[in-house]
Design a protein around this motif. Structure first.
Motif, mmCIF file in Angstrom:
data_model
loop_
_atom_site.group_PDB
_atom_site.id
_atom_site.type_symbol
_atom_site.label_atom_id
_atom_site.label_comp_id
_atom_site.label_asym_id
_atom_site.label_seq_id
_atom_site.Cartn_x
_atom_site.Cartn_y
_atom_site.Cartn_z
ATOM 1 N N HIS A 119 0.073 5.687 0.340
ATOM 2 C CA HIS A 119 -0.747 6.614 0.626
ATOM 3 C C HIS A 119 -0.294 8.076 0.405
ATOM 4 C CE1 HIS A 119 -3.301 3.773 2.621
ATOM 5 N NE2 HIS A 119 -2.261 3.100 3.066
ATOM 6 N N ARG A 135 -3.800 4.470 9.522
ATOM 7 C CA ARG A 135 -4.757 3.276 9.716
ATOM 8 C C ARG A 135 -3.834 2.013 9.024
ATOM 9 N NH1 ARG A 135 -9.662 4.700 11.746
ATOM 10 N NH2 ARG A 135 -10.251 6.656 11.550
ATOM 11 N N SER A 136 -3.155 2.405 7.905
ATOM 12 C CA SER A 136 -2.470 1.296 7.149
ATOM 13 C C SER A 136 -1.423 0.816 8.299
ATOM 14 C CB SER A 136 -2.068 1.827 5.879
ATOM 15 O OG SER A 136 -1.443 0.856 5.180
ATOM 16 N N GLU A 156 -3.763 10.220 8.122
ATOM 17 C CA GLU A 156 -4.774 9.592 8.698
ATOM 18 C C GLU A 156 -4.851 8.153 8.156
ATOM 19 O OE1 GLU A 156 -9.443 9.269 10.299
ATOM 20 O OE2 GLU A 156 -8.448 11.081 10.204
ATOM 21 N N ASP A 157 -5.092 7.995 6.735
ATOM 22 C CA ASP A 157 -4.708 6.798 5.846
ATOM 23 C C ASP A 157 -3.682 6.070 6.103
ATOM 24 O OD1 ASP A 157 -7.393 7.525 5.139
ATOM 25 O OD2 ASP A 157 -6.926 8.292 3.065
ATOM 26 N N LEU A 158 -2.558 6.721 6.202
ATOM 27 C CA LEU A 158 -1.117 6.121 6.552
ATOM 28 C C LEU A 158 -1.127 5.711 7.932
ATOM 29 C CD1 LEU A 158 1.582 5.532 5.734
ATOM 30 C CD2 LEU A 158 2.221 7.854 6.736
ATOM 31 N N GLU A 188 1.032 -1.203 0.112
ATOM 32 C CA GLU A 188 -0.147 -0.194 -0.160
ATOM 33 C C GLU A 188 0.861 1.436 -0.247
ATOM 34 O OE1 GLU A 188 -3.010 0.080 3.151
ATOM 35 O OE2 GLU A 188 -3.729 -1.740 2.672
ATOM 36 N N THR A 243 -2.942 -1.321 10.989
ATOM 37 C CA THR A 243 -3.342 -2.879 10.516
ATOM 38 C C THR A 243 -2.198 -3.717 10.333
ATOM 39 O OG1 THR A 243 -5.447 -1.701 9.301
ATOM 40 C CG2 THR A 243 -4.728 -3.682 8.824
ATOM 41 N N CYS A 256 0.101 11.652 1.528
ATOM 42 C CA CYS A 256 0.009 12.511 2.554
ATOM 43 C C CYS A 256 0.005 13.891 2.506
ATOM 44 C CB CYS A 256 1.123 11.641 3.509
ATOM 45 S SG CYS A 256 0.964 9.905 3.599
#
Length: 560
Positions: free
Chosen positions: A408, A425-426, A421-423, A406, A429, A410
């Motif tokens: 993202h 969450r990745s 924020e997407d980074l 993945e 996970t 940023c």
């Protein structure tokens, strides 16, 4: 565009005791250095020693370019973003050196809304740790010269041989005129000898402070520092001239990690600062362990690209301290990738799919290298206003379709925590999945020359190393003296996979020249000097110092 220093100055900072309280620390657990900075107390560090550790996230990058990648900015933005999504995170960084602050780079506290503050104090004298390290290092130099002057016997029974003293002095400033000097000149100052200065961040004392477990380990490591030979050729250490105790006394406060905050309010431990091109490039073990005990996630960085800082983070720091990262974040920008593809610096704001595609090889190499350590990888594409949407999409597609990971986009520079924020969450996970299978690149038992060859071939994709005759003799001697099990620390340009900083991209099949090796017995590694790398940098033609000043109100200006 508002400057980083103006953004930092406009931020509303909380009292440092409140930041400490967020971590569950009371006022007795910190030693305030004003209203916005504190050191963790020795008693607090002792209490944290038995706590379980959270997950360790390593932020690294592609080879640095004049276009900038924003690795520190991303480290801070990711820490803020993890806190934003409810995952308790502590940021762990190195302290800036005055060399790059006044030299080529400028400040080193992040940028935009992803900064640690107060940025002026952090970038300049901070809490005096670097001055203490410089003083401890140069105290040993003074004791060496005093021993030579009086021909004092060492613990070996014989005096030092002034022709074979290897310990140099240090200064936390870029100053090429001090690389090679003569001391002991003039009446009453004998013996005269040739020596020189390194920058403080290349000091073995800096490396020791950053790798030591505690004060006792610090003093033991300082005592092991190799300073030269006696008149019979026997190796002599700092302990052999009774220097370690006084050096440790100068470093008692410097061993305590510094607590500050980000603009977003996240706690940050900033401690130590060895360079990654001429040292091991990581913040202190003490600060990292404290952060791991205080948060669910520790977000740290290693200097320069993954070929230098991250390799040493894994092979030196993790090996020494028993650490294992759960996730690695590789930071890249469209601009920097085009530069690695061959674009001129002046043309990086122009859309160019060909140059971008050519530069993706550099990103691919660094992602592959992190995978060699068994660490799951995610890419942070740090957005710039000059990027086109098509270019950003091409990088993300390459990561997804070619690398199988993945990536993202940023925007934490402009948007703070929300922009990463997407980074976050990745990263969370991947860390929660527990898929990391961390491993070293080489075993302790491998001969030193083969360790150097392994890093050159596996990380830099060189065909082989080219050792000078002197370097070969040095390696043989180190192994004969019982240091063959130590890891190696490559000192080379950070701008290329080769020893030539002008070679961009992801070249392979080159020969890596190693002109000299140095034993850092106290730190616990062997340094290999590649190409024409210097351990005392020089200032550029137009240094950052020339734009830094103080306005009529007493505010520092130009520190970006």
């Amino acid at each position: 565009m508002t400057s980083d220093i103006d953004i930092a100055r406009a931020a509303t900072l909380r009292p440092i005791k409140d930041i400490a309280a967020d971590l569950g620390l009371g006022f007795a657990d910190i030693e305030p250095q004003g209203h916005r900075i504190a050191k963790l107390s020795a008693s607090a560090l002792h209490a944290l020693a038995d706590r379980p550790h959270g997950k360790l996230v390593l932020v690294t990058a592609i080879n640095p370019t004049p276009a900038g990648e924003g690795k520190t900015t991303t480290t801070i933005g990711l820490g803020d973003a993890l806190n934003r999504i409810g995952r308790k995170a502590v940021i762990a960084l190195r302290e800036p050196s005055l060399g790059p602050v006044f030299g080529r780079k400028g400040g080193a506290t992040g940028g935009g809304l992803s900064q640690v503050v107060p940025m002026e104090r952090i970038n300049l004298h901070f809490t005096g740790d670097f001055h203490a390290i410089t003083s401890a290092h140069n105290l040993l130099s003074a004791l060496i010269d005093n021993s030579l002057h009086y021909r004092l016997p060492t613990a070996t029974g014989l005096p030092l041989d002034g022709r074979h003293v290897t310990w140099r002095r240090v200064l936390d400033m870029n100053d090429r005129a001090l690389r090679q000097i003569a001391t002991g000149m003039g009446p009453g100052n004998a013996p005269a000898r040739e020596t020189g200065f390194d920058i403080t961040v290349a000091s073995e004392v800096m490396a020791i402070l950053c790798l030591a477990d505690d004060l006792a380990d610090l003093q033991a490591r300082l005592a092991r520092i190799r300073i030269g030979r006696d008149e019979a050729g026997t190796p002599v250490t700092a302990g052999d001239i009774d220097a370690a105790g006084a050096m440790t006394a100068l470093l008692v406060d410097a061993m305590l990690p510094n607590l500050v905050q980000s603009i977003g309010g996240s706690p940050a431990l900033i401690h130590g600062g060895p360079f990654a091109n001429i040292a091991h490039g990581c913040n202190s073990v003490v600060a990292t362990r404290a952060a791991l005990a205080l948060g669910d996630f520790t977000v740290t960085e290693a200097g320069f690209g993954a070929d230098l800082g991250a390799e040493k983070f894994c092979n030196i720091k993790c090996r020494s301290a028993g650490l294992a990262p759960s996730v690695a974040v590789v930071v890249a920008t469209v601009r920097a990738l085009k530069y690695h593809g061959g674009a001129a610096l002046a043309d990086l704001g122009r859309e160019d799919a060909g140059m971008l595609t050519a530069g993706l090889g550099n990103l691919t190499r660094h992602v592959e290298n992190m995978a060699r350590f068994g660490i799951p990888v995610v890419v942070a594409l740090n957005a710039f206003a000059t990027d086109s949407a098509a270019e950003q999409a091409a990088v993300i597609a390459h990561c997804r379709d070619v690398l199988g990971i993945e990536a993202h986009l940023c925007t934490h520079w402009a948007n703070g925590a929300a922009g990463a924020e997407d980074l976050a969450r990745s990263v969370a996970t991947l860390a929660d999945a527990g898929s990391a299978d961390f491993r070293f690149l080489y075993p302790d038992a491998m001969p030193l020359a083969d360790k150097l060859r392994t890093v050159a071939r596996e990380i830099y994709r060189a065909s082989d190393i080219a050792l000078t005759a002197a370097a070969t003799r040095q390696l043989t001697a180190f192994e004969a003296q019982g240091f063959g099990a130590l890891p190696v620390c490559m000192a080379k340009t950070p701008y290329s996979f080769t020893a030539d900083e002008t070679v961009r991209g992801a070249t392979s099949g080159h020969l890596l020249p190693i002109r000299e090796v140095r034993l850092s017995a106290g730190a616990g590694f062997v340094v290999a000097l590649c190409g024409d790398i210097n351990t005392m940098p020089g200032l550029p033609k137009v240094p950052a110092a020339q734009r830094i000043g103080v306005d009529a109100a007493g505010n520092i200006t130009g520190l970006d």
